[in-house]
Design an enzyme around this catalytic site. Structure first.
Site, PDB file in Angstrom:
ATOM      1  CD  GLU A 280      -3.088   0.649   2.247  1.00 52.16           C
ATOM      2  OE1 GLU A 280      -4.203   0.190   1.935  1.00 52.16           O
ATOM      3  OE2 GLU A 280      -2.760   0.882   3.435  1.00 52.16           O
ATOM      4  CD  GLU A 283      -2.467   0.936  -4.725  1.00 49.12           C
ATOM      5  OE1 GLU A 283      -3.444   1.114  -5.484  1.00 49.12           O
ATOM      6  OE2 GLU A 283      -2.504   0.161  -3.747  1.00 49.12           O
ATOM      7  CB  CYS A 300      -7.775  -2.874   5.421  1.00 48.04           C
ATOM      8  SG  CYS A 300      -6.079  -2.544   4.926  1.00 48.04           S
ATOM      9  CB  SER A 320      -5.310   0.725  -1.772  1.00 49.22           C
ATOM     10  OG  SER A 320      -4.351  -0.312  -1.888  1.00 49.22           O
ATOM     11  CE  LYS A 359     -11.429  -8.227   7.494  1.00 50.05           C
ATOM     12  NZ  LYS A 359     -10.507  -7.635   6.502  1.00 50.05           N
ATOM     13  CD  GLU A 362     -12.192  -9.185   2.669  1.00 50.23           C
ATOM     14  OE1 GLU A 362     -11.430  -8.313   2.239  1.00 50.23           O
ATOM     15  OE2 GLU A 362     -12.119  -9.638   3.823  1.00 50.23           O
ATOM     16  CD  GLU A 367     -14.193  -9.587  -6.521  1.00 53.31           C
ATOM     17  OE1 GLU A 367     -14.723  -8.550  -6.075  1.00 53.31           O
ATOM     18  OE2 GLU A 367     -14.841 -10.542  -6.989  1.00 53.31           O
ATOM     19  CB  CYS A 505     -10.854  -4.338  13.411  1.00 57.41           C
ATOM     20  SG  CYS A 505     -10.523  -4.030  11.670  1.00 57.41           S
TER      21      CYS A 505
END
Length: 588
Positions: A280, A283, A300, A320, A359, A362, A367, A505
């Site tokens: 990250e 990037e 994230c 990102s 999650k 996710e 992908e 989180c």
């Protein structure tokens, strides 16, 4: 603020004007039975009628959670009229409630059962027809069971207050009223971000995570090479499931428990957090130096990504391209780790212990797989891990500390740890970005400007002679402010961190429930207290680590030297990066 004089049970007190009777009573040491005593889920205008009291100046009994105190008011909690009314309110709720308590995931932490016990509610006092039931199990994240709903509205208010969304609302009328997405649709057919904040505040088992414990059991029985990774926020909250003080850091005991549960290897997701920072930060600097899309926004948090895909599809190029840390780790385990240890990736089963319900969905994204294999096979919440430990008869509190496996992956720096709280990703990224830009470490590891629980935090840092402006937001209600600035062409920032859940989180939808008990010393907003203590535990572990910047992790350095080449390389993009797709809001 101004003060008013009141009496509770004949005892005089001075309290702040504007308080509700419930708040004033709590401050003065009284517990009025209610389904919003703990103020961690806003009730919906006293709809449950559990907290009724007598008050001078009022006509009849009043719901103490919404009725304000006034000068000279005398409040009676224990009168026969008030106690009988509260008991009747609870008995009426029980009459329309699915009482399969033995099978309910909320057993032991059900606030309805708590108030039933406190009020002396009697079973089967009112029998008759029950509201038709809807059970929604269509998403990988959340189950909705209206037979357990008490129509308190806490989930409705939480969605609005945390995210500015109205995914849940009161549907139908009268006896048939239920809480649901519009037209009683499934969460799968609504723009729900699956964050689980509604689950966190539900007083019963009407909203719960989709359990994947059976999936893990089956993988172990099938002889799979089952490995587990744990997110940083889990260690700061898991102890609460075993009656340990809020914010107790239980890293060693958690690892020991996981090893006793039979996992082949126990890894720390913090390793992948360090890896995320390498990707990250690289990037970000590439975008700054080569005219890329700015501001760059972190990716994230899957709840935040869901929100962006539904509501800000035009801004997706700002995100990102990095996968979230646990997905990165899954990809590395099924490639680099398997290759180094002679394991067939098809035989490996990766379990992630996460503080998050989003999650779970996710990991199902197509992908987020490599060569036809999902990066992560199962996600368990902090609560599910506690269930596994208790089911296995492990005395968690007495466990000796154990160490994570970190033969070639798994070691971590302090930067990885603080990912679990709002501002942590930003702070960790800047520690490494400064080094990559200047070749020198930041003068200080702690960037306190981006810490804390303000809805939006901003700061400016000079790195390599260039001013870098950053912003941090948590909860979509706050994120929307920054996103609208970008959309309107008014954003001045280079880098923005967004966390889906308020607080990050540490307050995710999969974290331990607040137990239904009176906690007068834990602050007026219990969830805020929990967030602060959990965050403090993560910062404490960060400060204890000899290495506090991701680029100093020797295993990360070796991973690039031996396998990935360099951050943002072609191989790194194959394994560690992804794409996002705009979604239309559901209309039919």
């Amino acid at each position: 603020m101004s003060k008013v004089n009141i009496k509770i049970e004949g005892i005089p007190f001075e309290v702040e004007a504007g308080m509700t009777i419930l708040e004033a009573a709590k401050e003065c040491g009284f517990e009025i039975p209610s389904l919003c005593t703990y103020n961690h889920g806003e009730c919906s205008k006293g709809s449950c009628r559990v907290c009724l009291v007598e008050a001078t100046g009022a006509r009849g009994l009043v719901a103490s959670c919404v009725y304000p105190v006034a000068e000279g008011m005398e409040i009676t909690i224990s009168s026969p009229k008030a106690t009988a009314a509260r008991r009747t309110s609870v008995e009426l709720l029980l009459s329309n409630h699915n009482k399969n308590c033995q099978q309910c995931d909320k057993n032991g932490k059900c606030e309805l059962l708590h108030v039933a016990k406190v009020t002396g509610a009697r079973d089967n006092m009112y029998e008759g027809e029950q509201t038709p039931t809807t059970i929604d199990r269509l998403t990988p994240s959340i189950v909705r069971d209206t037979s357990k709903c008490v129509l308190c509205g806490r989930c409705v208010e939480r969605c609005k207050n945390a995210h500015g969304l109205g995914i849940l609302g009161f549907e139908k009328r009268g006896f048939n009223t239920i809480v649901a997405p519009a037209e009683n649709r499934s969460f799968a057919n609504s723009p729900c971000i699956l964050c689980g904040q509604c689950v966190s505040v539900c007083p019963t088992g009407a909203l719960m995570e989709v359990s994947e414990i059976d999936k893990v059991d089956e993988a172990m029985k099938a002889g799979k090479y089952v490995v587990v990774q744990t997110a940083p926020a889990v260690r700061a909250a898991l102890g609460e499931e075993f009656d340990m003080p809020i914010g107790t850091l239980v890293t060693g005991k958690m690892v020991a428990a996981l090893k006793r549960l039979g996992f082949k290897k126990v890894f720390d997701t913090n390793f992948a957090a360090d890896l995320t920072i390498m990707e990250e930060a690289t990037e970000l600097l590439d975008r700054i130096q080569n005219g890329g899309k700015l501001p760059m926004i972190t990716s994230c948090s899957p709840g935040w990504v869901n929100y962006a895909e539904y509501n800000y599809g035009d801004l997706l190029p700002h995100l990102s391209s990095c996968k979230s840390p646990h997905q990165m780790f899954g990809a590395i385990l099924k490639s680099y780790y398997c290759e180094k240890n002679g394991i067939d990736p098809k035989d490996m089963f990766v379990v992630s212990i996460m503080p998050c319900t989003a999650k779970k969905s996710e990991k199902e994204r197509p992908e987020l797989s490599v060569n036809g294999l999902k990066d992560v096979d199962a996600v368990l919440t902090t609560r599910e891990l506690a269930k596994l430990i208790k089911r296995s008869g492990i005395n968690f509190v007495k466990l000796p500390d154990a160490e994570f496996n970190n033969d070639i992956v798994g070691d971590y720096t302090g930067a990885g740890i603080i990912f679990g709280t709002t501002g942590g990703v930003m702070e960790a990224a800047l520690r490494t970005a400064a080094y990559k830009l200047t070749g020198e470490e930041l003068g200080k590891a702690e960037l306190k400007e981006v810490r804390g629980f303000e809805g939006i935090k901003t700061a400016s840092y000079t790195l390599g002679g260039k001013e870098i402006k950053v912003a941090v937001a948590h909860g979509m209600k706050n994120a929307k402010v920054l996103l609208d600035e970008i959309r309107d062409g008014k954003s001045e920032y280079h880098f923005i961190e967004i966390m889906g859940c308020p607080g990050g989180c540490i307050a995710g939808g999969g974290q331990p429930f607040v137990k239904p008990c009176f906690l007068p010393n834990e602050g007026s907003d219990i969830l805020d207290t929990f967030k602060a203590k959990r965050a403090a535990a993560l910062y404490q572990e960060d400060e204890s680590k000899p290495l506090r910047a991701s680029h100093k992790n020797p295993q990360i350095i070796a991973l690039y030297e031996q396998y990935l080449g360099k951050p943002n390389s072609h191989k790194a993009h194959e394994l560690l990066h992804t794409t996002y797709t705009a979604k239309e809001k559901f209309k039919d």
